[in-house]
Motif scaffolding. Structure first.
Motif, PDB file in Angstrom:
ATOM      1  N   GLU A  41       0.825  -1.203   0.000  1.00 34.86           N
ATOM      2  CA  GLU A  41       0.000   0.000   0.000  1.00 34.86           C
ATOM      3  C   GLU A  41       0.865   1.261   0.000  1.00 34.86           C
ATOM      4  O   GLU A  41       0.575   2.227  -0.710  1.00 34.86           O
ATOM      5  N   GLU A  42       1.932   1.247   0.793  1.00 37.80           N
ATOM      6  CA  GLU A  42       2.831   2.401   0.815  1.00 37.80           C
ATOM      7  C   GLU A  42       3.451   2.624  -0.562  1.00 37.80           C
ATOM      8  O   GLU A  42       3.579   3.767  -1.007  1.00 37.80           O
ATOM      9  N   THR A  43       3.832   1.555  -1.234  1.00 32.97           N
ATOM     10  CA  THR A  43       4.368   1.673  -2.590  1.00 32.97           C
ATOM     11  C   THR A  43       3.323   2.264  -3.522  1.00 32.97           C
ATOM     12  O   THR A  43       3.633   3.119  -4.367  1.00 32.97           O
ATOM     13  N   GLU A  44       2.086   1.826  -3.374  1.00 31.96           N
ATOM     14  CA  GLU A  44       1.010   2.347  -4.225  1.00 31.96           C
ATOM     15  C   GLU A  44       0.834   3.853  -4.048  1.00 31.96           C
ATOM     16  O   GLU A  44       0.658   4.586  -5.030  1.00 31.96           O
ATOM     17  N   TYR A  45       0.914   4.329  -2.816  1.00 33.79           N
ATOM     18  CA  TYR A  45       0.792   5.768  -2.575  1.00 33.79           C
ATOM     19  C   TYR A  45       1.950   6.539  -3.206  1.00 33.79           C
ATOM     20  O   TYR A  45       1.773   7.645  -3.722  1.00 33.79           O
ATOM     21  N   VAL A  46       3.161   5.953  -3.164  1.00 36.68           N
ATOM     22  CA  VAL A  46       4.307   6.579  -3.817  1.00 36.68           C
ATOM     23  C   VAL A  46       4.066   6.685  -5.325  1.00 36.68           C
ATOM     24  O   VAL A  46       4.303   7.732  -5.944  1.00 36.68           O
ATOM     25  N   LEU A  47       3.567   5.607  -5.925  1.00 40.32           N
ATOM     26  CA  LEU A  47       3.289   5.613  -7.363  1.00 40.32           C
ATOM     27  C   LEU A  47       2.234   6.656  -7.711  1.00 40.32           C
ATOM     28  O   LEU A  47       2.346   7.351  -8.736  1.00 40.32           O
ATOM     29  N   LEU A  48       1.216   6.779  -6.880  1.00 39.66           N
ATOM     30  CA  LEU A  48       0.173   7.787  -7.134  1.00 39.66           C
ATOM     31  C   LEU A  48       0.755   9.198  -7.080  1.00 39.66           C
ATOM     32  O   LEU A  48       0.475  10.030  -7.946  1.00 39.66           O
ATOM     33  N   ASP A  49       1.579   9.469  -6.055  1.00 39.91           N
ATOM     34  CA  ASP A  49       2.190  10.793  -5.941  1.00 39.91           C
ATOM     35  C   ASP A  49       3.065  11.092  -7.155  1.00 39.91           C
ATOM     36  O   ASP A  49       3.025  12.203  -7.714  1.00 39.91           O
ATOM     37  N   LEU A  50       3.874  10.123  -7.575  1.00 45.17           N
ATOM     38  CA  LEU A  50       4.744  10.327  -8.733  1.00 45.17           C
ATOM     39  C   LEU A  50       3.928  10.566  -9.996  1.00 45.17           C
ATOM     40  O   LEU A  50       4.274  11.413 -10.821  1.00 45.17           O
ATOM     41  N   GLN A  51       2.859   9.824 -10.144  1.00 47.84           N
ATOM     42  CA  GLN A  51       2.019   9.985 -11.331  1.00 47.84           C
ATOM     43  C   GLN A  51       1.397  11.383 -11.368  1.00 47.84           C
ATOM     44  O   GLN A  51       1.349  12.030 -12.421  1.00 47.84           O
ATOM     45  N   PHE A  52       0.930  11.860 -10.220  1.00 48.75           N
ATOM     46  CA  PHE A  52       0.367  13.217 -10.162  1.00 48.75           C
ATOM     47  C   PHE A  52       1.392  14.266 -10.573  1.00 48.75           C
ATOM     48  O   PHE A  52       1.061  15.289 -11.165  1.00 48.75           O
ATOM     49  N   LEU A  53       2.654  14.006 -10.247  1.00 45.02           N
ATOM     50  CA  LEU A  53       3.729  14.953 -10.538  1.00 45.02           C
ATOM     51  C   LEU A  53       4.291  14.800 -11.953  1.00 45.02           C
ATOM     52  O   LEU A  53       5.168  15.566 -12.356  1.00 45.02           O
ATOM     53  N   GLY A  54       3.829  13.809 -12.687  1.00 40.76           N
ATOM     54  CA  GLY A  54       4.332  13.585 -14.038  1.00 40.76           C
ATOM     55  C   GLY A  54       5.715  12.957 -14.069  1.00 40.76           C
ATOM     56  O   GLY A  54       6.435  13.090 -15.062  1.00 40.76           O
ATOM     57  N   LYS A  69      -1.630  -0.874 -15.781  1.00 45.58           N
ATOM     58  CA  LYS A  69      -2.865  -1.369 -16.410  1.00 45.58           C
ATOM     59  C   LYS A  69      -4.117  -0.804 -15.755  1.00 45.58           C
ATOM     60  O   LYS A  69      -5.235  -1.107 -16.176  1.00 45.58           O
ATOM     61  N   GLY A  70      -3.922  -0.010 -14.684  1.00 41.70           N
ATOM     62  CA  GLY A  70      -5.065   0.584 -14.002  1.00 41.70           C
ATOM     63  C   GLY A  70      -5.644  -0.283 -12.898  1.00 41.70           C
ATOM     64  O   GLY A  70      -6.819  -0.155 -12.570  1.00 41.70           O
ATOM     65  N   ILE A  71      -4.817  -1.156 -12.316  1.00 42.55           N
ATOM     66  CA  ILE A  71      -5.294  -2.058 -11.274  1.00 42.55           C
ATOM     67  C   ILE A  71      -4.541  -1.782  -9.976  1.00 42.55           C
ATOM     68  O   ILE A  71      -3.305  -1.829  -9.945  1.00 42.55           O
ATOM     69  N   PHE A  72      -5.280  -1.502  -8.902  1.00 40.63           N
ATOM     70  CA  PHE A  72      -4.680  -1.279  -7.595  1.00 40.63           C
ATOM     71  C   PHE A  72      -4.308  -2.611  -6.949  1.00 40.63           C
ATOM     72  O   PHE A  72      -4.731  -3.689  -7.403  1.00 40.63           O
ATOM     73  N   VAL A  73      -3.548  -2.549  -5.840  1.00 35.58           N
ATOM     74  CA  VAL A  73      -3.095  -3.775  -5.190  1.00 35.58           C
ATOM     75  C   VAL A  73      -4.263  -4.594  -4.625  1.00 35.58           C
ATOM     76  O   VAL A  73      -4.143  -5.813  -4.468  1.00 35.58           O
ATOM     77  N   ASP A  74      -5.381  -3.952  -4.322  1.00 33.63           N
ATOM     78  CA  ASP A  74      -6.537  -4.696  -3.803  1.00 33.63           C
ATOM     79  C   ASP A  74      -7.397  -5.277  -4.921  1.00 33.63           C
ATOM     80  O   ASP A  74      -8.448  -5.869  -4.659  1.00 33.63           O
ATOM     81  N   GLY A  75      -6.972  -5.082  -6.183  1.00 37.36           N
ATOM     82  CA  GLY A  75      -7.707  -5.628  -7.316  1.00 37.36           C
ATOM     83  C   GLY A  75      -8.723  -4.685  -7.923  1.00 37.36           C
ATOM     84  O   GLY A  75      -9.271  -4.981  -8.997  1.00 37.36           O
ATOM     85  N   SER A  76      -9.001  -3.564  -7.268  1.00 36.69           N
ATOM     86  CA  SER A  76      -9.960  -2.604  -7.817  1.00 36.69           C
ATOM     87  C   SER A  76      -9.342  -1.841  -8.984  1.00 36.69           C
ATOM     88  O   SER A  76      -8.120  -1.788  -9.140  1.00 36.69           O
ATOM     89  N   GLU A  77     -10.201  -1.262  -9.811  1.00 45.56           N
ATOM     90  CA  GLU A  77      -9.734  -0.581 -11.018  1.00 45.56           C
ATOM     91  C   GLU A  77      -9.739   0.931 -10.837  1.00 45.56           C
ATOM     92  O   GLU A  77     -10.618   1.497 -10.177  1.00 45.56           O
ATOM     93  N   MET A  78      -8.748   1.589 -11.438  1.00 48.96           N
ATOM     94  CA  MET A  78      -8.697   3.043 -11.442  1.00 48.96           C
ATOM     95  C   MET A  78      -9.775   3.588 -12.382  1.00 48.96           C
ATOM     96  O   MET A  78     -10.066   2.992 -13.408  1.00 48.96           O
ATOM     97  N   LYS A  79     -10.327   4.717 -12.021  1.00 46.40           N
ATOM     98  CA  LYS A  79     -11.302   5.365 -12.895  1.00 46.40           C
ATOM     99  C   LYS A  79     -10.620   6.091 -14.040  1.00 46.40           C
ATOM    100  O   LYS A  79     -11.161   6.216 -15.134  1.00 46.40           O
ATOM    101  N   VAL A  80      -9.429   6.612 -13.754  1.00 48.31           N
ATOM    102  CA  VAL A  80      -8.659   7.330 -14.767  1.00 48.31           C
ATOM    103  C   VAL A  80      -7.221   6.829 -14.706  1.00 48.31           C
ATOM    104  O   VAL A  80      -6.630   6.750 -13.628  1.00 48.31           O
ATOM    105  N   THR A  81      -6.647   6.499 -15.847  1.00 45.34           N
ATOM    106  CA  THR A  81      -5.240   6.106 -15.897  1.00 45.34           C
ATOM    107  C   THR A  81      -4.432   7.214 -16.561  1.00 45.34           C
ATOM    108  O   THR A  81      -4.984   8.086 -17.231  1.00 45.34           O
ATOM    109  N   SER A  82      -3.143   7.159 -16.368  1.00 41.42           N
ATOM    110  CA  SER A  82      -2.275   8.208 -16.893  1.00 41.42           C
ATOM    111  C   SER A  82      -1.088   7.561 -17.597  1.00 41.42           C
ATOM    112  O   SER A  82      -1.092   6.366 -17.885  1.00 41.42           O
ATOM    113  N   THR A  83      -0.034   8.364 -17.869  1.00 39.63           N
ATOM    114  CA  THR A  83       1.161   7.850 -18.532  1.00 39.63           C
ATOM    115  C   THR A  83       1.748   6.704 -17.726  1.00 39.63           C
ATOM    116  O   THR A  83       1.992   6.847 -16.525  1.00 39.63           O
TER     117      THR A  83
END
Length: 317
Positions: free
Chosen positions: A103-116, A156-170
């Motif tokens: 989960e901590e890794t997932e939050y890091v990936l989200l922050d990086l994605q927001f920052l481009g 691919k737009g899949i979180f660690v819990d198996g749920s799907e992202m509503k919006v994907t990015s680069t």
């Protein structure tokens, strides 16, 4: 532009280097000084290391100690963003298994994605100082290839819990580590190469080596890797030593050998200044030979060696 594209688009051997986030509470100015020193040599990207939390013990008196966790070098994501914004140089933060839950890794990936920021170096990382063997943090991973799988699913737009992202990015692209003199925990070099191939097949676009001082070992490693079907760029990681103590400390710490010619010169050193000059001369020789063999890029481990690397870069670039 992805790292692999930056490397391939360069007409000559590319140049990159690695930095540490500043110690907690010390500010970012000295880090900027390091970048200012080296950016005149047109680095294609800058790696930023990531550091796990460690246990620290506070003496409470009466023989009692309080154990708590401290992360001495936080801020990898923020430093990566600051570099890209200030210098317009691609920043490559390290993503670790060591010390991080899924989960901590997932939050890091989200922050990086927001920052481009979409270029990563994916690593297992070192064991904690209090551990005798590597132990994942919570539900974290034992191996970098497992971390690659999480990143691939995120792409691919899949979180660690198996749920799907509503919006994907680069999507993220990434490199991995490799070891010309084998990882200290690997039973042999062939097994190390086997796992490097697996990491390539899982999506790694390039590999960066552990530092080494014997080019023959790098060339032999690359040849064996190619014979095994590994076709991604294998980027040599280089660091000139600059202190007398490092002549014995570096081989012990990084599990690498000094070639005979270098060892004989090192034994002649009487002080740090002697060691610094030998380190620069050997590094220049190493780099020139690597460039003559057409390596796609040279990656400098600049921590504690910025001035020496500048002297080397003046000669070879």
């Amino acid at each position: 532009m992805r790292i692999i594209d930056l490397i391939h688009s360069n007409e000559k051997t590319a140049f990159s280097f690695e930095i540490l986030p500043p110690l907690k509470g010390t500010g970012i100015e000295k880090l900027y000084e390091t970048i200012d020193t080296l950016r005149e040599f047109d680095p294609k990207y800058i790696n930023i290391t990531t550091h796990r939390s460690e246990y620290v013990y506070k003496d409470l008196g009466n023989g009692l100690y309080q154990r708590s966790r401290l992360r001495r070098r936080p801020g990898t994501v923020a430093v990566a963003a600051a570099i890209q914004n200030k210098y317009d140089i691609t920043a490559v933060p390290h993503i670790l298994c060591s010390g991080f839950t899924r989960e901590e890794t997932e939050y890091v990936l989200l922050d990086l994605q927001f920052l481009g920021i979409t270029d990563l170096l994916v690593l297992r990382g070192d064991k904690a100082k209090h551990e005798s063997v590597f132990t994942p943090e919570g539900d974290g991973y034992h191996h970098a290839i497992e971390l690659q799988e999480q990143i691939n699913n995120f792409n691919k737009g899949i979180f660690v819990d198996g749920s799907e992202m509503k919006v994907t990015s680069t999507p993220f692209s990434y490199g991995v580590a490799c070891y010309p003199e084998k990882h200290e925990e690997a039973p042999n070099l062939d097994m190390d190469i086997y796992w490097l191939k697996k990491k390539m097949e899982a999506g790694a676009e390039y590999a960066v080596t552990q530092l080494f001082y014997d080019n023959k070992k790098y060339f032999d490693f690359v040849e064996k890797a190619r014979q095994a079907g590994i076709h991604i760029p294998i980027i040599p990681g280089i660091k000139p030593f600059k202190k007398l103590s490092q002549i014995s400390m570096i081989p012990k710490t990084f599990k690498v050998d000094l070639p005979d010619e270098l060892a004989k010169e090192a034994l002649k050193c009487k002080n740090d200044d002697d060691a610094r000059h030998v380190g620069i001369e050997w590094c220049v020789k190493q780099c020139k030979e690597l460039m003559d063999h057409g390596v796609p890029s040279i990656h400098f481990y600049s921590i504690g060696a910025v001035d020496s690397i500048k002297e080397v870069a003046k000669i070879i670039y």
